[in-house]
Structures are given as C-alpha cells and as structure tokens.
Design a protein around this motif. Sequence first.
Motif, short mmCIF file in Angstrom:
data_model
loop_
_atom_site.label_atom_id
_atom_site.label_comp_id
_atom_site.label_asym_id
_atom_site.label_seq_id
_atom_site.Cartn_x
_atom_site.Cartn_y
_atom_site.Cartn_z
N ALA A 62 7.56 -4.61 35.69
CA ALA A 62 6.90 -5.87 35.38
C ALA A 62 6.66 -6.04 33.88
O ALA A 62 5.83 -6.84 33.48
N GLU A 63 7.43 -5.31 33.07
CA GLU A 63 7.18 -5.38 31.63
C GLU A 63 7.42 -6.79 31.10
O GLU A 63 6.67 -7.29 30.26
N GLU A 64 8.47 -7.45 31.64
CA GLU A 64 8.77 -8.81 31.19
C GLU A 64 7.80 -9.83 31.80
O GLU A 64 7.90 -11.03 31.54
N SER A 65 6.88 -9.36 32.62
CA SER A 65 5.80 -10.22 33.15
C SER A 65 4.47 -9.73 32.62
O SER A 65 3.44 -9.81 33.29
N GLU A 121 3.56 1.51 44.71
CA GLU A 121 3.22 0.08 44.66
C GLU A 121 2.22 -0.23 43.54
O GLU A 121 1.33 0.59 43.25
N THR A 122 2.38 -1.38 42.94
CA THR A 122 1.36 -1.91 42.03
C THR A 122 1.03 -3.31 42.54
O THR A 122 1.53 -3.72 43.59
N SER A 123 0.26 -4.06 41.77
CA SER A 123 -0.07 -5.42 42.22
C SER A 123 1.13 -6.36 42.08
O SER A 123 1.13 -7.45 42.62
N LEU A 124 2.18 -5.94 41.35
CA LEU A 124 3.39 -6.79 41.28
C LEU A 124 4.57 -5.96 41.82
O LEU A 124 4.62 -5.68 43.01
N HIS A 125 5.48 -5.53 40.96
CA HIS A 125 6.63 -4.77 41.43
C HIS A 125 6.33 -3.27 41.34
O HIS A 125 5.52 -2.84 40.52
N PRO A 126 7.00 -2.46 42.15
CA PRO A 126 6.67 -1.02 42.17
C PRO A 126 7.10 -0.31 40.90
O PRO A 126 7.99 -0.77 40.18
N VAL A 127 6.46 0.84 40.64
CA VAL A 127 6.90 1.72 39.56
C VAL A 127 7.67 2.89 40.17
O VAL A 127 7.44 3.28 41.32
N PRO A 131 20.09 -7.70 39.77
CA PRO A 131 19.38 -8.74 38.99
C PRO A 131 17.87 -8.64 39.16
O PRO A 131 17.23 -9.47 39.80
N SER A 132 17.27 -7.66 38.54
CA SER A 132 15.85 -7.36 38.73
C SER A 132 14.98 -8.18 37.76
O SER A 132 14.35 -7.64 36.85
N ILE A 133 14.96 -9.48 38.01
CA ILE A 133 14.19 -10.41 37.16
C ILE A 133 12.75 -10.43 37.67
O ILE A 133 12.47 -10.98 38.72
N SER A 134 11.85 -9.87 36.90
CA SER A 134 10.50 -9.66 37.45
C SER A 134 9.66 -10.92 37.52
O SER A 134 8.78 -11.04 38.36
N PRO A 180 9.72 -14.83 41.51
CA PRO A 180 9.45 -14.23 42.83
C PRO A 180 10.70 -14.15 43.72
O PRO A 180 10.77 -13.30 44.61
N ALA A 181 11.68 -15.01 43.45
CA ALA A 181 12.90 -14.98 44.27
C ALA A 181 13.64 -13.66 44.12
O ALA A 181 14.48 -13.32 44.96
N TYR A 182 13.37 -12.91 43.04
CA TYR A 182 14.09 -11.67 42.79
C TYR A 182 13.26 -10.42 43.08
O TYR A 182 13.59 -9.33 42.63
N ALA A 183 12.17 -10.61 43.83
CA ALA A 183 11.30 -9.46 44.15
C ALA A 183 12.09 -8.37 44.88
O ALA A 183 11.91 -7.17 44.61
N GLY A 184 12.97 -8.78 45.77
CA GLY A 184 13.79 -7.81 46.51
C GLY A 184 14.70 -7.02 45.58
O GLY A 184 14.88 -5.80 45.72
N GLN A 185 15.28 -7.70 44.59
CA GLN A 185 16.18 -7.04 43.65
C GLN A 185 15.40 -6.09 42.73
O GLN A 185 15.95 -5.08 42.29
N CYS A 186 14.16 -6.43 42.42
CA CYS A 186 13.33 -5.51 41.63
C CYS A 186 13.15 -4.21 42.42
O CYS A 186 13.29 -3.10 41.88
N ARG A 187 12.83 -4.38 43.69
CA ARG A 187 12.65 -3.21 44.55
C ARG A 187 13.96 -2.41 44.65
O ARG A 187 13.94 -1.17 44.65
#
Lengths: 462, 462
Positions: free
Chosen positions: B158-161, B63-69, B29-32, B35-42
């Motif tokens: 972070a496209e959805e952000s 790393e970027t300023s939000l989630h990694p690429v 569940p990589s919901i960007s 913030p509760a899903y930051a771990g799932q994004c990673r």
Amino acid sequence: MSALDAILNDIDADLDNALERLFAFLRIPSISTDPAYAGQCREAAAWLATDLTALGFQTSVEETSLHPVVLAHKPKPGAPHVLFYGHYDVQPVDPLDLWTHPPFEPRIATGPEGHRTIVARGASDDKGQVMTFVEACRAHLAMAGELPCGVTILIEGAEESGSQGLPEWVAANRDKLGCDVVLVCDTGMWDPKTPQITSSLRGLCYFEVKVTCADRDLHSGFFGGAARNPIHVLSRIVADLHDADGRVTVPGFYDGVHERPAEVIAQWRGLGMTPETLLGPIGLKEPAGEKGRLPLELVQSRPACDVNGIWGGYTGEGTKTVIASTASAKVSFRLVDDQDPAALARSFEAFVRERVPADCSVEVVTYKGSRAISLPFDMPELTAARAALEAEWGVPAVTVGAGGSIPIVGDFKRILGKDTLLIGFGLDDDRIHSPNEKYDLTSFHKGTRSWARILSALGARG
Amino acid sequence: MSALDAILNDIDADLDNALERLFAFLRIPSISTDPAYAGQCREAAAWLATDLTALGFQTSVEETSLHPVVLAHKPKPGAPHVLFYGHYDVQPVDPLDLWTHPPFEPRIATGPEGHRTIVARGASDDKGQVMTFVEACRAHLAMAGELPCGVTILIEGAEESGSQGLPEWVAANRDKLGCDVVLVCDTGMWDPKTPQITSSLRGLCYFEVKVTCADRDLHSGFFGGAARNPIHVLSRIVADLHDADGRVTVPGFYDGVHERPAEVIAQWRGLGMTPETLLGPIGLKEPAGEKGRLPLELVQSRPACDVNGIWGGYTGEGTKTVIASTASAKVSFRLVDDQDPAALARSFEAFVRERVPADCSVEVVTYKGSRAISLPFDMPELTAARAALEAEWGVPAVTVGAGGSIPIVGDFKRILGKDTLLIGFGLDDDRIHSPNEKYDLTSFHKGTRSWARILSALGARG
C-alpha cells in the motif's frame, strides 16, 4: 397658494392614481439579463412610452444592441434643460421561494414600524424611482400646463446587464441628448429622514497579475528551500501595496487626490458615521485604511486598493506538498478626483515588475480604468437641488460621495460633457437585488414632491 | 576466487533467469489505490511469498487494514540482523494511451544511448528494486548455502496509497521486526555511474490558515478603504515568513538545526551541483532560499517553508469588485535535524495570530508534523555499505540527504528504534508514476551485485 403648492397638493391628491400607474409598470417582468424576458422588456418600454406620450412628450422607443431605450423630449426654449436617466429593467427574482408574495404582483404592505411600503421586484430599483420623476412632471403639467424647464427623459432597459449597448447608443445619439445637467434617480437617502445628493463617484482601475516561477509544479520536498515560490512573490507584492499607515505605496498614486474643504469635512463629521456604524453591521470594528481619516472619507473621497481575489497552488481538501508554477491575483484601485487611470496602470505594472525576481516572469492584464466623477461644490444646480430637498424634508440634504462607480455617469460626462446630480429616495433596507424588494410609500410620495420642487428650482434659474 | 566473487559470478550467470522472475512479478497489475485490483495485490503478495519460501525463508502473508504485507524471516544467530523494506504495489497506469507497449507486459528495450532497459509499470518503483535484494539473497544462498547475516524481509502493498495501515501493523508486530538496521531499496542513484546512500530525510509540518475579516463578502466600492481585506492580512503573513536573506522568521524556527561537518560540505561541493544544474531543468536560475548555501544544502540539509496553496475572493474570469470575507493558505515547513514539530506548531500559530487585527479572526489547522530523520555520519553500517558500493561501482558512494519525507522511515525509528539505510538504484529518468516506466538493466544487475556485497559487508561486522 403658490403655483408650486398647487402642484404639491395635486401630487398628494393623486397619490392613489400614481400608485395604480406604478403597479401597472411593476407588473411587467422586465428582467433584462434573461433572454426569455426580452418581450417583457420591450413591453415595459412601450408602457412607459405610452404614458410619456400621453403627457405630451415627443417619445420614441429606440433600439440598442440589447433592449430598447425610451427617449422622451419636452423642450422649453429659453429655459434650462435637464436630462433625466433611469432604467425600466429589473433584477432576476430567484430565489423565488424566499418571496412572501409573487414578485410581479405589487402590493402595499405594512412595515415593522407601521410605515407602508410598496413590495415588488423593481419597486425601488428602479421603476419606483423613475416614476417619482414622471409623476412630478405629470403634476406640473396638470396644474401649470407646462414644465418649469426643458426635459429629456432617457430610460434604458439593460442597467442590470451592465448597461450593455448604452454608451454606444449615447455616443451615436448625443445630438438628441443636449442638456445643461443630468439627473439620475437610482441612489438612496442618507437615512429615512435625510435626503442625499451623491456628488462624487470613485473611479476604478482593475488588474490581474500572474506570477510564473518554475515552468512546472514542483515537489516541495525536492525543491523547497531552493526554488522560487510564486505565492511568496505575489504575497510580497500584495503586502507591499500598503504601508503601515494604510496608505497605498504605488509611486504617484496620490497624484491628483485633493483634500476636501474644511466645511465639507465638518459637515461629514456632523453626520455621525463612526467606525461602529459603518463596520459594526458587517462584524468589524477598526477601519483598515489610511490612518486619521473619517470612515466616510475613507469610503467616499479617498482612493483605495483592494485585492479582490488571489489563487495559486493546491486549494483542495487536505495536503499536497507542491510548489506551484504560477500564482495570480485580481487587484483593483478606487480612484478619486483627478487620479489618472492610465498613469496608475503604468506605475502599478512597474511596481509589480520590480518585485519579480529576474528568473521569474509576470503578466499584468488591465481590465478597465475609469476616472472618478465629482461635482463642483459650488455648482448652481447642486445648490438649487439642495435647497429644494431641504424644503421638502425639513432638514439639509447631505452631500456625500459614493464609493462605487456608476459607469454611465462617466459616459455622460465624457460624451455629453455634462455633470450629473444623483438624487434618489431608496433606503438601505429596500432589499434591492434580493427577495421582497420594497420602496417606502414615503420615498415614492415625498420623492415625487422632491422632484416637483427641484424642477421648479432648476427652472427658476433660467 | 573469494566466496563473494563466486556469488557475484553467479549473479552474472543467472541474470536471464533473474529477469524472468522479475517479469513474472511485473506481469501482476498490483495497483493498490484502485479497489478493482485488490485481488491482483493479493496475487503479487502470494507470488513473492512463494519465491521467498522457495529460498528457505519462513514466510507469511499478513493482513493489514488495506493490502497484505509479505513477511519473511531467515535468522542467523550471533550475526547482525537486517530488516529489508520495499513494496510490491504499483502506481495506476493512466494515461494508458501514452504507453508505447502494455504496462504489464514487461520487455527489454534499448534506450537512446544504446543501454538496455526493463520497461513496465513497477520496473523501477518498486518491484525491480525489491528483486535486486531478493536476487542477492538467492545468490548467497545458492553459492554459500546461507546468508551473511540474519534477514527479515517486509514487503508492503500500500505504499502508493500512503502506506495505509502499515504503521499500525508495524506497531502491532514489532516483536517480529527485531533488527540492527533497516535497509530500504526505493530511492535513486546520484547519477548513472555514482551510487548514493540517502542519509537524511526532511521532516514535514503542514498547516492550513484561514483568516476571516467581515462576516460576509463586501462590495469594494462601498467598503474599499475602510474594511479590512483578509487577502491583505494573509499576504502580509506570507510575506513576513521570510526575511530578505531568505531565512524563515518564525521565532525559534532554527532551534535544533545543525551545521554539517566541513568535510561533508566539502564532499557536497565536489559533486558539482550548481544552481544551473538544479534549477535549469525547471526553468529557473537563482536559488530562492537562504543566502550563502549550496543548492544541495538548501534542498537536503536546511529547513524550508513553502506556501503550497492560497485562495480567497473572486478567482473566475473577468472582474468582480468584492472584498472577501475569508482568505486561506496551506503552509508547510520542511524540517531537519532536531527541529521539533510540536514547538513549531505553537510558534507558527503565535506568529500568525499576532499578525491578525483584533477585530478579525484566524483558524490554524495542523494537518501533520513529522520529525526529520538523519543517520549518524559515523554509523558503522553506513561506513560498511559505502565501502561495498564503492567496490561495485568504482567510485565513492555519495552520501546526501533527501529533501522529501518518507514517513515509514520515521515509523521504523519511532517504533523499532532503528536507523534506516536508503540505498536504491533508480535513475532520474526512470519515469516512475508516469507512462513507460523503466529500470536500467544496469541498475537491476549491478544493484543485485551491490546488495550481495552489502550483505557480506554487514555480515562481516558480526
């Protein structure tokens, strides 16, 4: 010494007692809009009824759908009869912390120019003004043993709540309200030295317009350039409401609007209201309405149209690329003379509909419509009152219209068939509805003397 | 059997395994935006990096300023090099109760017309689309031992952000992103049988306009007819933005706008988009924009102006007789071709200011401005990709513009100096951003085959 001079002298001599009576009235926190003060409204009505009974009026406190009205009669067979209207209720006092003294502990203060003022909630609006008339009656009764004309006093307790229940009560009790003319003391002076009779009130028609285009909000990237935008449609309607000369373009709008007589215009011109004096205090310079009219005409004797609100689409912070489904506006018209609200409603709706594309829709809601009120310039009571005011103040009374609408005046005309003289002694700096409301001692004192003279003048006509 | 046929056969044979891989990706569940899903994004980034590493890509999670690429390289000296972009993050799932099955438990469902669909959050946007490219690479590597061209894969989180942090990351890492052309798989088909290459994107300029007249709200009874109303001023500005033919009237607005070649217009005309097919589904019938243009032109290759929001005065229930002090609007322009956002900003502000009376003021805030993106119609990669798509789908690929703006495409052009081919296999009914998002099994399967063909075609150019 004439009988009137004796009465005026009595008013002068009794001023301290009159102030004590007014202070007792002002101490009652009769806030009509707050249900917590319903008991105090009733108390204010009772206080007034007691005072009028003591003066020999046949007095009753009568129920309405909100707070009671005080009704007091003193007939004089064969003489003219006047109906005096005012209100005993007051505005709420918040923000309380901006009051320098408690709002229901009236006191005499000294103003910045050394003149004395009565400070309390209701001092000007409307207890102080009501008492100018009551005190004038008291002096006549004290010195002459009678009033110059028959008098009915109607003091309501819900004016600050939109006179809720009053029109129905007036309609149901019209047989108790027979009169030749109505007097209202709830308006102001032209300036601190110049009395004023308000001889006309503009009417009001109020509409809400809602334009609907697509059946949902759209992404402006996907549909921009092809889908109709209701904000554009509505803005076109609003832009079309006025022509380049500031005239309202709704067909037939000016039907029933009359030009004022040249002497009235000349009098107004002499009052010296300029764009600067009218608009300077609010940060503007150039009148926006019909070209070639005096500022005073524009706001008092000419009709006008204003959009009072507009909304549609995204109004939050930042950006959203949306084409809204709907856009809305509140549009009102100020009417004068014989403009017909019903005809305007039909014409305005047609004006709107012909500017809405065929595949879009529009809803036009009519909130209310009231005709303008205006006194005949040659009305004998108006002439008599002007002379009385000039005698008291030493300068001619200004006779002007008011731009706003006072619905009860229309109700008196509609239900009782009678015209109203609006004569008041408030000043622009009275801070009515605001903290530290005041009423100049001069307004109270010379206002009382003015009513004493007006009553004599109206009675002399009998 | 050609080498390409073998690769395509492998894709067919491996479909069940490809679906298993996609399902594993979809279960994260990589919901960007939450913030509760930051771990799932990673976790999603790591899953993808593991898979690409297994395919022999030189892979890193950066790393970027939000989630990694996720960045993966497979160079091929002497061959053309492509940069593939997609995103592993997904939209939130609320309202959860409208999902018929849990959004992160992917499954195969049967659609209303008997076709099979992959249902899960992210199935179409964008995990399913990303995996069409990855699976195409896998088949090439499995059957040919190498890719037809050099490939760099950049998958952001972070496209959805709003792609927060990505432009900065791209600018700082441009040396890792060298390529001949960018490929993006985040768009849709023309219809379920017709592939599409999006060859242009409109730019965007977004402004907020705030008109101030009087320095406070006014009573429309006292001032109506004389005081300037900012809603009227603003409505005039909005109404003036378009002429009677639907063209934008801001001076110089059409500078840099080019007509499409006749053969392109002819192709578009042949697609059969009518006012009815474009506007019927949203409840409209008549195109609102420039007269004499195809609906497809209006939304894709012509500039447009929309007011996205407007507000001022009283917007609550019922009536208030106010003349507002201020009125505001959000105004945006969709740009095409060589329109210059900076020039438009200057011209628009002048357009606004000359419509504001001298004693009023206006504030124009520029939120953002981005140029339009468009591919040269004779770009060799475009020609090659069109042929590959026609070979797979049996019908010519539609080459159209998209009305919206995809900022990262502009960033690739600006920072890397490279054009982007937007090729995707989503369908209009995929319910991206909504409950029960799906991706047709055909989209996934033939999308993978399409990329296999496109890679071959692009490699053959080397």
